[in-house]
Design a protein around this motif. Structure first.
Motif, PDB file in Angstrom:
ATOM      1  N   GLN A 196       8.595  68.187  23.217  1.00 25.10           N
ATOM      2  CA  GLN A 196       9.864  67.552  23.596  1.00 25.10           C
ATOM      3  C   GLN A 196      10.531  66.842  22.422  1.00 25.10           C
ATOM      4  N   CYS A 197       9.827  66.696  21.294  1.00 22.90           N
ATOM      5  CA  CYS A 197      10.366  65.971  20.134  1.00 22.90           C
ATOM      6  C   CYS A 197      11.445  66.800  19.443  1.00 22.90           C
ATOM      7  N   PRO A 198      12.626  66.228  19.241  1.00 23.79           N
ATOM      8  CA  PRO A 198      13.699  66.968  18.569  1.00 23.79           C
ATOM      9  C   PRO A 198      13.332  67.435  17.162  1.00 23.79           C
ATOM     10  N   ALA A 199      12.404  66.740  16.503  1.00 23.24           N
ATOM     11  CA  ALA A 199      12.017  67.131  15.143  1.00 23.24           C
ATOM     12  C   ALA A 199      11.421  68.533  15.096  1.00 23.24           C
ATOM     13  N   ALA A 200      10.928  69.032  16.215  1.00 22.64           N
ATOM     14  CA  ALA A 200      10.386  70.388  16.256  1.00 22.64           C
ATOM     15  C   ALA A 200      11.479  71.433  16.069  1.00 22.64           C
ATOM     16  N   THR A 201      12.740  71.053  16.261  1.00 15.10           N
ATOM     17  CA  THR A 201      13.837  72.015  16.095  1.00 15.10           C
ATOM     18  C   THR A 201      14.292  72.121  14.643  1.00 15.10           C
ATOM     19  N   TRP A 202      13.967  71.149  13.791  1.00 10.20           N
ATOM     20  CA  TRP A 202      14.384  71.245  12.385  1.00 10.20           C
ATOM     21  C   TRP A 202      13.205  71.240  11.420  1.00 10.20           C
ATOM     22  N   GLY A 203      11.998  71.201  11.926  1.00 13.26           N
ATOM     23  CA  GLY A 203      10.812  71.231  11.070  1.00 13.26           C
ATOM     24  C   GLY A 203       9.584  71.532  11.901  1.00 13.26           C
ATOM     25  N   HIS A 204       8.457  71.075  11.434  1.00  6.82           N
ATOM     26  CA  HIS A 204       7.192  71.308  12.110  1.00  6.82           C
ATOM     27  C   HIS A 204       6.550  69.976  12.496  1.00  6.82           C
ATOM     28  N   ILE A 205       5.725  70.019  13.534  1.00  7.27           N
ATOM     29  CA  ILE A 205       4.976  68.840  13.963  1.00  7.27           C
ATOM     30  C   ILE A 205       3.504  69.214  13.977  1.00  7.27           C
ATOM     31  N   GLU A 206       2.721  68.498  13.189  1.00  8.96           N
ATOM     32  CA  GLU A 206       1.272  68.672  13.225  1.00  8.96           C
ATOM     33  C   GLU A 206       0.712  67.637  14.178  1.00  8.96           C
ATOM     34  N   ILE A 207      -0.126  68.063  15.092  1.00  6.87           N
ATOM     35  CA  ILE A 207      -0.718  67.181  16.102  1.00  6.87           C
ATOM     36  C   ILE A 207      -2.199  67.033  15.770  1.00  6.87           C
ATOM     37  N   ARG A 208      -2.620  65.789  15.599  1.00 10.80           N
ATOM     38  CA  ARG A 208      -4.017  65.577  15.285  1.00 10.80           C
ATOM     39  C   ARG A 208      -4.593  64.431  16.102  1.00 10.80           C
ATOM     40  N   PRO A 209      -5.718  64.691  16.798  1.00 11.68           N
ATOM     41  CA  PRO A 209      -6.341  63.608  17.559  1.00 11.68           C
ATOM     42  C   PRO A 209      -7.016  62.610  16.626  1.00 11.68           C
ATOM     43  N   TYR A 210      -7.061  61.374  17.058  1.00 12.30           N
ATOM     44  CA  TYR A 210      -7.804  60.367  16.322  1.00 12.30           C
ATOM     45  C   TYR A 210      -9.288  60.717  16.371  1.00 12.30           C
ATOM     46  N   HIS A 211     -10.006  60.398  15.325  1.00 13.09           N
ATOM     47  CA  HIS A 211     -11.441  60.632  15.278  1.00 13.09           C
ATOM     48  C   HIS A 211     -12.115  59.711  16.281  1.00 13.09           C
ATOM     49  N   PRO A 212     -13.010  60.230  17.123  1.00 11.48           N
ATOM     50  CA  PRO A 212     -13.609  59.402  18.177  1.00 11.48           C
ATOM     51  C   PRO A 212     -14.443  58.230  17.644  1.00 11.48           C
ATOM     52  N   GLN A 213     -15.006  58.348  16.446  1.00 15.46           N
ATOM     53  CA  GLN A 213     -15.805  57.247  15.915  1.00 15.46           C
ATOM     54  C   GLN A 213     -14.976  56.247  15.116  1.00 15.46           C
ATOM     55  N   PHE A 214     -13.828  56.697  14.564  1.00 12.33           N
ATOM     56  CA  PHE A 214     -13.093  55.835  13.648  1.00 12.33           C
ATOM     57  C   PHE A 214     -11.687  55.494  14.112  1.00 12.33           C
ATOM     58  N   GLY A 215     -11.239  56.088  15.201  1.00  9.45           N
ATOM     59  CA  GLY A 215      -9.910  55.800  15.708  1.00  9.45           C
ATOM     60  C   GLY A 215      -9.913  54.561  16.601  1.00  9.45           C
ATOM     61  N   PRO A 216      -8.732  54.117  16.996  1.00 11.06           N
ATOM     62  CA  PRO A 216      -8.632  52.902  17.814  1.00 11.06           C
ATOM     63  C   PRO A 216      -8.993  53.093  19.279  1.00 11.06           C
ATOM     64  N   ASP A 217      -9.277  54.315  19.721  1.00 15.32           N
ATOM     65  CA  ASP A 217      -9.587  54.555  21.147  1.00 15.32           C
ATOM     66  C   ASP A 217     -10.917  53.963  21.517  1.00 15.32           C
TER      67      ASP A 217
END
Length: 119
Positions: free
Chosen positions: A98-119
């Protein structure tokens, strides 16, 4: 789980966009943020300055090396990001689509690391 949406686009092409047209694109991005907020998925966002302000560092043999610019020399540059909360990658992809930036470029999606991310 939190996901980082890295927005890539050609910054030279972006700098050539007339201010009134750029304002329209920024309004689209603000509407996207509002959509994420309404869905309870918005965590954070920021736009980055152009690559000429970037520095890349490394240490070799204990010596700090500082280089001007980004690490990679590519046609598209990392220009900003959103951090979103989603239950899984499929949901993160649906939100990123749904992000408009996908229409003029690329979006890389990366999950946070389970041991080092804030989750």
């Amino acid at each position: 789980m939190n996901y980082l949406l890295m927005l890539f686009a050609d910054e030279k092409a972006g700098m050539a966009i007339p201010p009134d047209q750029m304002a329209g694109f920024m309004n689209q991005m603000a509407a996207y943020q509002a959509t994420l907020e309404k869905a309870g998925a918005f965590v954070g966002t920021a736009a980055l300055q152009t690559t000429d302000t970037a520095r890349t560092i490394t240490t070799q043999g204990g010596e700090l090396k500082v280089h001007d610019g980004p690490y990679a020399d590519t046609r598209e540059q990392f220009g900003g990001y959103f951090i979103i909360a989603a239950p899984d990658m499929a949901a993160a992809i649906a939100l990123a689509a749904q992000c408009p930036a996908a229409t003029w470029g690329h979006i890389e999606i990366r999950p946070y690391h389970p041991q080092f991310g804030p989750d």
